[in-house]
Design a protein around this motif. Sequence first.
Motif, PDB file in Angstrom:
ATOM      1  N   THR A 182       6.334  -7.556  -3.178  1.00  5.34           N
ATOM      2  CA  THR A 182       5.168  -7.291  -2.343  1.00  5.34           C
ATOM      3  C   THR A 182       5.675  -7.043  -0.936  1.00  5.34           C
ATOM      4  OG1 THR A 182       3.782  -8.732  -3.703  1.00  5.34           O
ATOM      5  CG2 THR A 182       2.957  -8.155  -1.517  1.00  5.34           C
ATOM      6  N   THR A 206       1.291  -4.949  -0.074  1.00  9.37           N
ATOM      7  CA  THR A 206       1.110  -3.881  -1.050  1.00  9.37           C
ATOM      8  C   THR A 206       2.251  -3.989  -2.062  1.00  9.37           C
ATOM      9  OG1 THR A 206       0.764  -1.493  -1.340  1.00  9.37           O
ATOM     10  CG2 THR A 206       2.370  -2.140   0.332  1.00  9.37           C
ATOM     11  N   LEU A 245       5.048   3.741   2.407  1.00 10.60           N
ATOM     12  CA  LEU A 245       4.070   2.726   2.748  1.00 10.60           C
ATOM     13  C   LEU A 245       3.493   3.002   4.136  1.00 10.60           C
ATOM     14  CD1 LEU A 245       5.930  -0.521   1.588  1.00 10.60           C
ATOM     15  CD2 LEU A 245       4.611   1.122   0.230  1.00 10.60           C
ATOM     16  N   SER A 246       2.230   2.644   4.298  1.00 12.11           N
ATOM     17  CA  SER A 246       1.570   2.793   5.588  1.00 12.11           C
ATOM     18  C   SER A 246       0.955   1.473   6.002  1.00 12.11           C
ATOM     19  CB  SER A 246       0.462   3.849   5.505  1.00 12.11           C
ATOM     20  OG  SER A 246       0.974   5.107   5.134  1.00 12.11           O
ATOM     21  N   CYS A 247       0.838   1.294   7.301  1.00 11.73           N
ATOM     22  CA  CYS A 247       0.270   0.057   7.836  1.00 11.73           C
ATOM     23  C   CYS A 247      -0.466   0.366   9.131  1.00 11.73           C
ATOM     24  CB  CYS A 247       1.383  -0.953   8.092  1.00 11.73           C
ATOM     25  SG  CYS A 247       0.885  -2.379   9.098  1.00 11.73           S
ATOM     26  N   TYR A 274       4.978   3.277   9.284  1.00 10.46           N
ATOM     27  CA  TYR A 274       5.260   3.859   7.977  1.00 10.46           C
ATOM     28  C   TYR A 274       6.626   3.371   7.518  1.00 10.46           C
ATOM     29  CZ  TYR A 274       1.587   6.978   9.607  1.00 10.46           C
ATOM     30  OH  TYR A 274       0.415   7.476  10.104  1.00 10.46           O
ATOM     31  N   VAL A 298      -3.542  -3.831   7.681  1.00  5.89           N
ATOM     32  CA  VAL A 298      -3.825  -3.266   6.366  1.00  5.89           C
ATOM     33  C   VAL A 298      -2.667  -2.391   5.932  1.00  5.89           C
ATOM     34  CG1 VAL A 298      -5.401  -1.875   4.989  1.00  5.89           C
ATOM     35  CG2 VAL A 298      -6.303  -3.318   6.830  1.00  5.89           C
ATOM     36  N   GLU A 299      -2.088  -2.737   4.792  1.00  3.40           N
ATOM     37  CA  GLU A 299      -1.009  -1.944   4.211  1.00  3.40           C
ATOM     38  C   GLU A 299      -1.548  -1.133   3.045  1.00  3.40           C
ATOM     39  OE1 GLU A 299       0.882  -6.143   4.939  1.00  3.40           O
ATOM     40  OE2 GLU A 299      -0.936  -5.336   4.054  1.00  3.40           O
ATOM     41  N   SER A 300      -0.876  -0.029   2.768  1.00  2.00           N
ATOM     42  CA  SER A 300      -1.223   0.796   1.613  1.00  2.00           C
ATOM     43  C   SER A 300       0.005   1.594   1.203  1.00  2.00           C
ATOM     44  CB  SER A 300      -2.385   1.738   1.942  1.00  2.00           C
ATOM     45  OG  SER A 300      -2.032   2.634   2.980  1.00  2.00           O
ATOM     46  N   GLY A 301      -0.088   2.217   0.048  1.00  2.00           N
ATOM     47  CA  GLY A 301       0.971   3.114  -0.385  1.00  2.00           C
ATOM     48  C   GLY A 301       1.866   2.581  -1.485  1.00  2.00           C
TER      49      GLY A 301
END
Length: 126
Positions: free
Chosen positions: A91, A120, A19-21, A78, A4-7
């Motif tokens: 992406t 993300t 970005l975080s994963c 990160y 799961v990625e975010s940021g």
Amino acid sequence: VQVVESGGGSVQSGGSLRLSCTISGYTNSRNCMGWFRQRPGKEREGVVVIDSDGNTSYGDFVRGRFTISQGNPKNTLYLQMNNLQPEDTATYYCGASPGDTCGYRWYYRAISLGIWGQGTQVTVST
């Protein structure tokens, strides 16, 4: 395995994002972990990879602007991205593959093994 990625987000040229994963359900003692991206109309390309000894390899286009780090446990990644440019619009995906040697196309194996996330989106405007 779940990745799961975010940021991601939208920033202006020169801006920054982090970005975080998180990779769960995957255990292997020696790994290549990192980020790759796909820009509009382009093929996927590696951004950065880190091996189990902490050695990193960045894509030429990074030019010192991005920094990868790992959390504790090491299945959290990160990506600090500074001085973002419109050509960084893409992406961004996080992934992992087993191994000691992390070649330029490490993410090919991550994709084939299904150890990558949904991505993300990063959009950089002028």
